[in-house]
Design a protein around this motif. Structure first.
Motif, short mmCIF file in Angstrom:
data_model
loop_
_atom_site.label_atom_id
_atom_site.label_comp_id
_atom_site.label_asym_id
_atom_site.label_seq_id
_atom_site.Cartn_x
_atom_site.Cartn_y
_atom_site.Cartn_z
N TRP A 12 56.24 -13.55 8.96
CA TRP A 12 56.14 -13.94 7.49
C TRP A 12 57.11 -14.61 7.12
O TRP A 12 57.44 -15.62 6.22
N ASN A 13 58.40 -14.24 7.62
CA ASN A 13 59.73 -14.93 7.41
C ASN A 13 59.82 -16.33 7.74
O ASN A 13 60.08 -17.28 6.93
N ALA A 14 58.91 -16.65 9.06
CA ALA A 14 59.14 -18.02 9.38
C ALA A 14 58.27 -18.98 8.63
O ALA A 14 58.58 -20.04 8.25
N ALA A 15 57.22 -18.36 8.27
CA ALA A 15 56.22 -19.20 7.31
C ALA A 15 56.98 -19.72 6.01
O ALA A 15 57.06 -20.70 5.50
N SER A 16 57.87 -18.61 5.42
CA SER A 16 58.49 -19.00 3.97
C SER A 16 59.74 -19.99 4.51
O SER A 16 59.82 -20.62 3.63
N VAL A 17 60.06 -19.56 5.67
CA VAL A 17 61.33 -20.70 5.70
C VAL A 17 60.89 -22.01 5.99
O VAL A 17 61.66 -22.81 5.46
N ALA A 18 59.78 -22.27 6.62
CA ALA A 18 59.21 -23.48 6.84
C ALA A 18 58.82 -24.15 5.19
O ALA A 18 59.09 -25.33 5.16
N ILE A 19 58.27 -23.38 4.60
CA ILE A 19 58.01 -23.73 3.08
C ILE A 19 59.31 -24.13 2.27
O ILE A 19 59.42 -25.01 1.61
N LYS A 20 60.24 -23.27 2.41
CA LYS A 20 61.46 -23.55 1.82
C LYS A 20 62.05 -24.68 2.40
O LYS A 20 62.49 -25.63 1.47
N TYR A 21 61.93 -25.00 3.36
CA TYR A 21 62.59 -26.41 4.16
C TYR A 21 61.74 -27.44 3.49
O TYR A 21 62.31 -28.62 3.07
N LEU A 22 60.41 -27.41 3.41
CA LEU A 22 59.30 -28.42 2.84
C LEU A 22 59.95 -28.71 1.28
O LEU A 22 59.74 -29.82 0.87
N LEU A 23 59.98 -27.61 0.78
CA LEU A 23 60.40 -27.78 -0.84
C LEU A 23 61.69 -28.49 -0.95
O LEU A 23 61.63 -29.36 -1.64
N ASP A 24 62.74 -28.39 -0.21
CA ASP A 24 63.92 -28.92 -0.17
C ASP A 24 63.72 -30.63 0.24
O ASP A 24 64.28 -31.34 -0.31
N GLU A 25 62.85 -30.48 1.30
CA GLU A 25 62.58 -32.24 1.59
C GLU A 25 61.72 -32.86 0.50
O GLU A 25 61.69 -34.06 0.39
N SER A 26 61.02 -32.14 -0.40
CA SER A 26 60.15 -32.69 -1.31
C SER A 26 60.62 -32.71 -2.74
O SER A 26 59.95 -32.62 -3.88
N GLY A 27 62.16 -32.44 -3.00
CA GLY A 27 62.86 -32.40 -4.15
C GLY A 27 62.53 -31.37 -5.02
O GLY A 27 62.82 -31.18 -6.16
N GLY A 28 62.12 -30.13 -4.26
CA GLY A 28 61.96 -28.80 -4.91
C GLY A 28 60.37 -28.61 -5.67
O GLY A 28 60.10 -27.48 -6.22
N ASP A 29 59.56 -29.67 -5.25
CA ASP A 29 58.35 -29.55 -5.89
C ASP A 29 57.14 -29.89 -4.85
O ASP A 29 57.12 -30.96 -4.29
N LEU A 30 56.48 -28.92 -4.66
CA LEU A 30 55.21 -29.02 -3.59
C LEU A 30 53.76 -28.98 -4.18
O LEU A 30 52.87 -29.23 -3.69
N GLY A 31 53.73 -29.24 -5.56
CA GLY A 31 52.78 -29.01 -6.49
C GLY A 31 51.53 -30.05 -6.12
O GLY A 31 50.49 -29.88 -6.40
N ASP A 32 52.15 -31.19 -5.67
CA ASP A 32 51.11 -32.41 -5.58
C ASP A 32 50.80 -32.51 -4.09
O ASP A 32 50.48 -33.77 -3.53
N LYS A 33 51.36 -31.67 -3.28
CA LYS A 33 51.27 -31.97 -1.48
C LYS A 33 50.12 -31.12 -0.98
O LYS A 33 49.86 -29.84 -1.35
N LYS A 34 49.76 -31.68 0.20
CA LYS A 34 48.66 -31.11 1.01
C LYS A 34 49.17 -30.59 2.24
O LYS A 34 50.02 -31.33 2.91
#
Length: 426
Positions: A143-165
């Motif tokens: 569960w840590n790993a899943a969260s770390v991946a999303i945190k990284y993708l958040l950073d890659e997306s400028g802090g917003d994943l609201g429009d992402k799939k």
């Protein structure tokens, strides 16, 4: 003062006593079957570190370590058979490298009083030491790993994943299903659209899954794979021209053998890691004291690779826990119950890792009665196909505990209720 007295007692015992019985560490390995490509380097690293400690240091606190290898083929039934066949040898700890085997062993080790270390895999809620007295999964869990991946993708997306799939491509097993509930919670929090796509064991056939990915066009694909599934997925991603920089595996989908079959097509693929890959001084010691003396578990070609390093790291944590147990109990000859105490008091700080010849190999963490899960941190690394190596893109990233902690509490409390377990650590 207590530790000082224990150290004095330990030194006296070593000076006065006769030859001591071995400290036994079973290795539930899998050098055969569809997952052997991952099992072999991990087992090599695990065994070589114990050999290093014997050859260079004279054992653990002066007591030789003895590794008993038992082949499981990544088969749950065989894994349980290996446990039953080796536990009577004085086994101090089990590290099965299989979520399926882990789930079967949790009730067994709890009844037998033998610690189980599932480093970055297994039952995630075992991080709650109040419920799982004999199980540890530090330094991080799924569960840590899943969260770390999303945190990284958040950073890659400028802090917003609201429009992402985001698509989760997962091994259709207990292992592969572990991150789903976490990603669902993170989807609700951050607003991204989550699609889950299962791949049946062993993962050699994925045409339909990648046709679905091509059709739905997710912005990112997260992979929870193992063995041949990873190699096939990376090749299929290349076949549909999915951008490798948007494809990120977990820490069991980020080894050299996962990417090399695809050649340059795998360039840019990313994966998590719970430990760093570097030219560590400890590898020089392994070459000098183990490989060059013809004592390596394998042919020596895996030294320094991703899963060899992780297996070595697992053994390093076991050795340090054993040392801690020896100090706590004032004896070099420890039992499984004493080993459990050492695991629960283990501290891995920067100074200790430096002294072990493995500076920064993992995040700093300390284990407590209530917390058997460690820091939960992970890094993101990227494959450089031209140079044939993994490159770290980040420092250690912390998980989102606001999401993870309630899930651990809910699942572990349900397990306690189902099994009549009284909470500890009061």
């Amino acid at each position: 003062m207590k530790l000082k007295l224990a150290s004095i007692a330990l030194g006296a015992a070593l000076a006065a006593g006769p030859a001591l019985a071995d400290l036994v560490f079973p290795d539930l390995s899998y050098r055969t079957g569809p997952y052997a490509a991952g099992g072999i380097p991990f087992s090599d690293g695990y065994q070589d570190y114990f050999t290093l400690v014997n050859e260079r240091d004279g054992g653990i606190g002066g007591v030789p370590a003895r590794v008993i290898e038992c082949e499981t083929g990544y088969n749950t039934e065989k894994g349980v058979e290996c446990y039953e066949a080796t536990k009577g040898e004085g086994a101090l700890i089990y590290q099965p490298l299989s979520t399926g085997i882990t789930y079967q062993l949790i009730p067994k080790v709890s009844a037998d009083g033998i610690p189980l270390h599932t480093m970055g895999y297994g039952r995630t809620s075992a991080a709650n030491g109040k419920v799982f007295e004999w199980v540890f999964n530090y330094p991080a869990n799924y569960w840590n790993a899943a969260s770390v991946a999303i945190k990284y993708l958040l950073d890659e997306s400028g802090g917003d994943l609201g429009d992402k799939k985001i698509a989760l491509l997962y091994h259709n097993s207990a292992y592969g299903k572990e991150p789903i509930r976490t990603l669902e919670g993170l989807s609700a929090k951050h607003g991204f659209d989550l699609t889950t796509i299962a791949v049946d064991h062993p993962g050699q056939e994925q045409k339909s899954q990648w046709l679905q990915i091509r059709r739905e066009r997710p912005d990112y694909v997260i992979m929870w794979g193992w063995g041949v599934m990873n190699q096939v997925a990376i090749q299929e991603a290349a076949n549909i021209r999915f951008p490798m920089e948007n494809f990120i595996g977990n820490w069991w989908a980020g080894a050299e053998h996962d990417v090399t079959p695809a050649g340059m097509a795998a360039d840019g693929y990313k994966a998590l890691n719970m430990n760093r890959i570097a030219d560590l001084p400890v590898f020089d010691d392994i070459r000098t004291y183990v490989a060059d003396k013809g004592m390596a578990a394998g042919d020596g070609s895996n030294i320094g690779k991703v899963l060899y390093t992780r297996g070595m790291y697992a053994a390093m944590l076991a050795v340090e826990a054993a040392k801690t147990a020896q100090e706590i109990h004032g004896t070099p000859v420890i039992t499984a119950a004493m080993m459990r105490d050492g695991m629960e008091a283990l501290v891995m700080d920067a100074a200790k890792m430096e002294a072990l010849g493995a500076p920064g190999i993992g995040p700093e963490f300390g284990v407590t009665c209530a917390d058997h899960g460690g820091s939960g941190m992970g890094i993101v690394q990227q494959w450089n196909a031209g140079e044939g190596k993994w490159v770290a893109l980040t420092d250690y990233i912390s998980p989102d505990d606001a999401i993870i902690d309630p899930l651990v509490e809910e699942d572990s409390m349900a397990f306690a209720a189902e099994n009549g377990i009284d909470l500890r650590c009061d």
